[in-house]
Design a protein around this motif. Structure first.
Motif, PDB file in Angstrom:
ATOM      1  N   ALA A  92      15.662 -26.193  -7.110  1.00  0.00           N
ATOM      2  CA  ALA A  92      16.922 -26.167  -6.341  1.00  0.00           C
ATOM      3  C   ALA A  92      16.519 -27.022  -5.066  1.00  0.00           C
ATOM      4  O   ALA A  92      15.643 -26.502  -4.098  1.00  0.00           O
ATOM      5  CB  ALA A  92      17.222 -24.553  -5.871  1.00  0.00           C
ATOM      6  N   GLY A  93      17.390 -27.869  -4.720  1.00  0.00           N
ATOM      7  CA  GLY A  93      17.150 -28.741  -3.447  1.00  0.00           C
ATOM      8  C   GLY A  93      16.820 -30.191  -3.912  1.00  0.00           C
ATOM      9  O   GLY A  93      17.345 -30.958  -2.886  1.00  0.00           O
ATOM     10  N   TRP A  94      16.263 -30.263  -4.875  1.00  0.00           N
ATOM     11  CA  TRP A  94      15.968 -31.854  -5.078  1.00  0.00           C
ATOM     12  C   TRP A  94      16.588 -32.221  -6.907  1.00  0.00           C
ATOM     13  O   TRP A  94      16.651 -33.360  -6.862  1.00  0.00           O
ATOM     14  CB  TRP A  94      14.434 -32.157  -5.245  1.00  0.00           C
ATOM     15  CG  TRP A  94      13.562 -31.380  -6.206  1.00  0.00           C
ATOM     16  CD1 TRP A  94      13.013 -30.261  -6.252  1.00  0.00           C
ATOM     17  CD2 TRP A  94      13.351 -31.962  -7.545  1.00  0.00           C
ATOM     18  NE1 TRP A  94      12.129 -30.024  -7.412  1.00  0.00           N
ATOM     19  CE2 TRP A  94      12.623 -30.984  -8.282  1.00  0.00           C
ATOM     20  CE3 TRP A  94      13.663 -33.217  -8.192  1.00  0.00           C
ATOM     21  CZ2 TRP A  94      11.847 -31.285  -9.556  1.00  0.00           C
ATOM     22  CZ3 TRP A  94      13.280 -33.246  -9.399  1.00  0.00           C
ATOM     23  CH2 TRP A  94      12.318 -32.318  -9.961  1.00  0.00           C
ATOM     24  N   LEU A  95      16.521 -31.072  -7.674  1.00  0.00           N
ATOM     25  CA  LEU A  95      16.874 -31.479  -8.900  1.00  0.00           C
ATOM     26  C   LEU A  95      18.249 -31.119  -9.291  1.00  0.00           C
ATOM     27  O   LEU A  95      18.672 -29.814  -8.694  1.00  0.00           O
ATOM     28  CB  LEU A  95      16.045 -30.546  -9.878  1.00  0.00           C
ATOM     29  CG  LEU A  95      16.338 -30.976 -11.218  1.00  0.00           C
ATOM     30  CD1 LEU A  95      15.897 -32.088 -11.858  1.00  0.00           C
ATOM     31  CD2 LEU A  95      15.317 -29.852 -12.257  1.00  0.00           C
ATOM     32  N   PRO A  96      19.305 -31.949  -9.443  1.00  0.00           N
ATOM     33  CA  PRO A  96      20.658 -31.750  -9.684  1.00  0.00           C
ATOM     34  C   PRO A  96      20.847 -30.652 -10.959  1.00  0.00           C
ATOM     35  O   PRO A  96      20.146 -30.930 -11.975  1.00  0.00           O
ATOM     36  CB  PRO A  96      21.267 -33.087  -9.987  1.00  0.00           C
ATOM     37  CG  PRO A  96      20.345 -33.990  -9.644  1.00  0.00           C
ATOM     38  CD  PRO A  96      18.807 -33.275  -9.404  1.00  0.00           C
ATOM     39  N   LEU A  97      21.485 -29.502 -10.858  1.00  0.00           N
ATOM     40  CA  LEU A  97      21.488 -28.440 -11.590  1.00  0.00           C
ATOM     41  C   LEU A  97      22.968 -28.067 -11.492  1.00  0.00           C
ATOM     42  O   LEU A  97      23.431 -27.844 -10.538  1.00  0.00           O
ATOM     43  CB  LEU A  97      20.615 -27.268 -11.121  1.00  0.00           C
ATOM     44  CG  LEU A  97      19.126 -27.431 -11.578  1.00  0.00           C
ATOM     45  CD1 LEU A  97      18.100 -26.505 -10.879  1.00  0.00           C
ATOM     46  CD2 LEU A  97      18.674 -27.668 -13.009  1.00  0.00           C
ATOM     47  N   ASP A  98      23.421 -27.490 -12.842  1.00  0.00           N
ATOM     48  CA  ASP A  98      24.663 -26.676 -12.846  1.00  0.00           C
ATOM     49  C   ASP A  98      24.304 -25.312 -13.367  1.00  0.00           C
ATOM     50  O   ASP A  98      23.951 -25.180 -14.647  1.00  0.00           O
ATOM     51  CB  ASP A  98      25.660 -27.397 -13.896  1.00  0.00           C
ATOM     52  CG  ASP A  98      26.987 -26.787 -14.031  1.00  0.00           C
ATOM     53  OD1 ASP A  98      27.151 -25.427 -13.408  1.00  0.00           O
ATOM     54  OD2 ASP A  98      27.682 -27.449 -14.950  1.00  0.00           O
ATOM     55  N   ALA A  99      24.457 -24.330 -12.378  1.00  0.00           N
ATOM     56  CA  ALA A  99      24.103 -22.748 -12.459  1.00  0.00           C
ATOM     57  C   ALA A  99      24.738 -22.118 -13.711  1.00  0.00           C
ATOM     58  O   ALA A  99      24.377 -21.400 -14.324  1.00  0.00           O
ATOM     59  CB  ALA A  99      24.010 -22.059 -11.258  1.00  0.00           C
ATOM     60  N   GLY A 100      26.193 -22.930 -13.850  1.00  0.00           N
ATOM     61  CA  GLY A 100      26.979 -22.093 -14.834  1.00  0.00           C
ATOM     62  C   GLY A 100      26.702 -22.641 -16.243  1.00  0.00           C
ATOM     63  O   GLY A 100      27.128 -22.135 -17.253  1.00  0.00           O
ATOM     64  N   GLU A 101      25.600 -23.386 -16.468  1.00  0.00           N
ATOM     65  CA  GLU A 101      24.859 -23.601 -17.841  1.00  0.00           C
ATOM     66  C   GLU A 101      23.967 -22.843 -18.218  1.00  0.00           C
ATOM     67  O   GLU A 101      23.324 -22.863 -19.460  1.00  0.00           O
ATOM     68  CB  GLU A 101      24.385 -25.035 -17.921  1.00  0.00           C
ATOM     69  CG  GLU A 101      25.531 -26.258 -17.627  1.00  0.00           C
ATOM     70  CD  GLU A 101      24.853 -27.563 -17.749  1.00  0.00           C
ATOM     71  OE1 GLU A 101      25.487 -28.546 -18.144  1.00  0.00           O
ATOM     72  OE2 GLU A 101      23.642 -27.678 -17.287  1.00  0.00           O
ATOM     73  N   TYR A 102      23.596 -21.712 -17.473  1.00  0.00           N
ATOM     74  CA  TYR A 102      22.628 -20.692 -17.696  1.00  0.00           C
ATOM     75  C   TYR A 102      23.128 -19.509 -17.669  1.00  0.00           C
ATOM     76  O   TYR A 102      24.026 -19.132 -16.563  1.00  0.00           O
ATOM     77  CB  TYR A 102      21.427 -20.875 -16.941  1.00  0.00           C
ATOM     78  CG  TYR A 102      20.852 -22.456 -17.225  1.00  0.00           C
ATOM     79  CD1 TYR A 102      20.115 -22.809 -18.124  1.00  0.00           C
ATOM     80  CD2 TYR A 102      21.553 -23.366 -16.289  1.00  0.00           C
ATOM     81  CE1 TYR A 102      19.519 -24.151 -18.295  1.00  0.00           C
ATOM     82  CE2 TYR A 102      20.855 -24.633 -16.352  1.00  0.00           C
ATOM     83  CZ  TYR A 102      20.017 -24.968 -17.361  1.00  0.00           C
ATOM     84  OH  TYR A 102      19.860 -26.377 -17.380  1.00  0.00           O
ATOM     85  N   ASP A 103      22.838 -18.396 -18.161  1.00  0.00           N
ATOM     86  CA  ASP A 103      23.142 -16.985 -18.219  1.00  0.00           C
ATOM     87  C   ASP A 103      22.817 -16.548 -16.530  1.00  0.00           C
ATOM     88  O   ASP A 103      23.635 -15.850 -15.847  1.00  0.00           O
ATOM     89  CB  ASP A 103      22.657 -15.854 -19.099  1.00  0.00           C
ATOM     90  CG  ASP A 103      23.111 -16.365 -20.480  1.00  0.00           C
ATOM     91  OD1 ASP A 103      24.057 -15.966 -20.810  1.00  0.00           O
ATOM     92  OD2 ASP A 103      22.314 -17.023 -21.261  1.00  0.00           O
ATOM     93  N   PHE A 104      21.647 -16.715 -16.072  1.00  0.00           N
ATOM     94  CA  PHE A 104      21.195 -16.385 -14.952  1.00  0.00           C
ATOM     95  C   PHE A 104      20.025 -17.217 -14.455  1.00  0.00           C
ATOM     96  O   PHE A 104      19.421 -18.160 -15.113  1.00  0.00           O
ATOM     97  CB  PHE A 104      20.107 -15.020 -14.956  1.00  0.00           C
ATOM     98  CG  PHE A 104      21.106 -13.804 -15.736  1.00  0.00           C
ATOM     99  CD1 PHE A 104      22.134 -13.189 -15.048  1.00  0.00           C
ATOM    100  CD2 PHE A 104      20.599 -13.580 -16.741  1.00  0.00           C
ATOM    101  CE1 PHE A 104      22.655 -12.239 -15.556  1.00  0.00           C
ATOM    102  CE2 PHE A 104      21.251 -12.587 -17.887  1.00  0.00           C
ATOM    103  CZ  PHE A 104      22.154 -11.699 -16.879  1.00  0.00           C
TER     104      PHE A 104
END
Length: 348
Positions: free
Chosen positions: A173-185
């Motif tokens: 988190a902070g450098w890698l674009p992520l979509d937290a909605g793609e994971y349960d937690f």
């Protein structure tokens, strides 16, 4: 969107060549000012805003991670939140983990004692997910050497077998674009790549909370916290705030640090960090050194060079020795000159 190099130069003034973000990130000037002001308020008895900074941080982190603020809980550690996730599993459930992953992520599943925790090499995580796997608990980026789990393959395997995913994004988190909605937690601390302070963590949950129980709920987890100070909480927060924990001074710094990443854009930080890491890898090749494979990562670990960490520190270069490997982590405050300085010292 501001120029990253200009913004970094105005926010960060390290007193050395700092390449240790994978351990502790540098605090931006704006966050440092906010903390100093809060400390002065505490010393002089001025009323403190208990909830404002927490809500700012929650909203900012939610935007960065692509979810609604109602899916974000604000707590104190990855371990405590992974404990909540572990507690939601039935006895005998299989949990798949990566060999050598960070203790704060995997240990809460082990200490249950009645879960079947299975560990495989990181590269085999997606293929090791099976019909009997209840949960995969893995770091998006490995702390020791910067290797990335194959996230698309992991999501596909989880969906195919009905396995839930608990993703630790502390090194992402902070450098890698992520979509937290793609994971349960997802879970993360803020004192690394998000450039805030120790003592703050985020948990993202599904809309239905994914079966989690607010086992550590205190007054701040009430729908009306000020009406939840005494006795059992009458009504828990209707959002992920029911999993909140009382906060430290870290919550004052976090909104300022997170705002910087929103202004710059995680994609821009991603490009900047990886360009520096690739420059270092190319320089290592010229020196005859081969780092551990971690393509697409700003963390570069070089086997056999960990013992040179004290020498590098004496030369004004801060990085880590991890299991005999020299671990360098490149982030938005670093420049090509930092890479070249490290290579010059390694070259003798």
């Amino acid at each position: 969107m501001p120029n990253l190099d200009d913004a970094a130069a105005s926010e960060f003034r390290p007193g050395n060549v700092y390449l240790n973000t994978a351990a502790v990130g540098l605090l931006p000037a704006r966050a440092s000012r906010a903390v100093r002001s809060a400390l002065e308020d505490a010393a002089t008895g001025r009323p403190a805003d208990v909830f404002g900074p927490v809500e700012e941080a929650r909203a900012s982190y939610a935007r960065i991670m692509g979810v609604s603020p109602g899916r974000v809980a604000v707590g104190t550690s990855v371990a405590s939140y992974c404990g909540l996730v572990a507690a939601s599993l039935p006895a005998g459930a299989e949990v798949l983990t990566a060999e050598g992953d960070f203790s704060s992520l995997v240990n809460p599943f082990h200490v249950r004692g009645d879960l079947k925790v299975r560990s495989v090499p990181l590269e085999r995580i997606p293929e090791a997910v099976g019909p009997g796997t209840a949960m995969v608990a893995v770091s998006a980026v490995q702390s020791a050497d910067g290797r990335l789990v194959d996230l698309p393959a992991l999501r596909a395997a989880g969906a195919a077998h009905g396995a839930r995913i608990c993703l630790d994004v502390s090194q992402a988190a902070g450098w890698l674009p992520l979509d937290a909605g793609e994971y349960d937690f997802t879970v993360t601390v803020t004192h690394k790549w998000l450039c805030s302070l120790f003592g703050l963590a985020f948990l993202t949950v599904p809309e239905d909370f994914g079966g989690l129980l607010p086992l550590s709920a205190g007054w701040v987890a009430g729908e009306d916290p000020w009406a939840s100070c005494y006795g059992p909480i009458g009504e828990l927060a209707r959002s992920a705030r029911r999993f909140d924990e009382p906060q430290s001074m870290a919550c004052v710094a976090a909104p300022r640090s997170l705002a910087l990443f929103e202004e710059l854009g995680v994609e821009a930080v991603h490009r900047h960090d990886l360009a520096l890491a690739d420059r270092f890898r190319e320089g290592l090749a010229r020196l005859g050194h081969e780092p551990l494979p971690s393509p697409g990562s700003p963390i570069v670990s070089v086997p056999g060079l960990g013992g040179r960490q004290p020498e590098l520190s004496a030369a004004g270069i801060e990085l880590s020795d991890r299991a005999g490997s020299l671990r360098a982590a490149f982030h938005l405050h670093n420049t090509p000159a930092d890479v070249d300085r490290l290579l010059d010292v390694l070259a003798g």
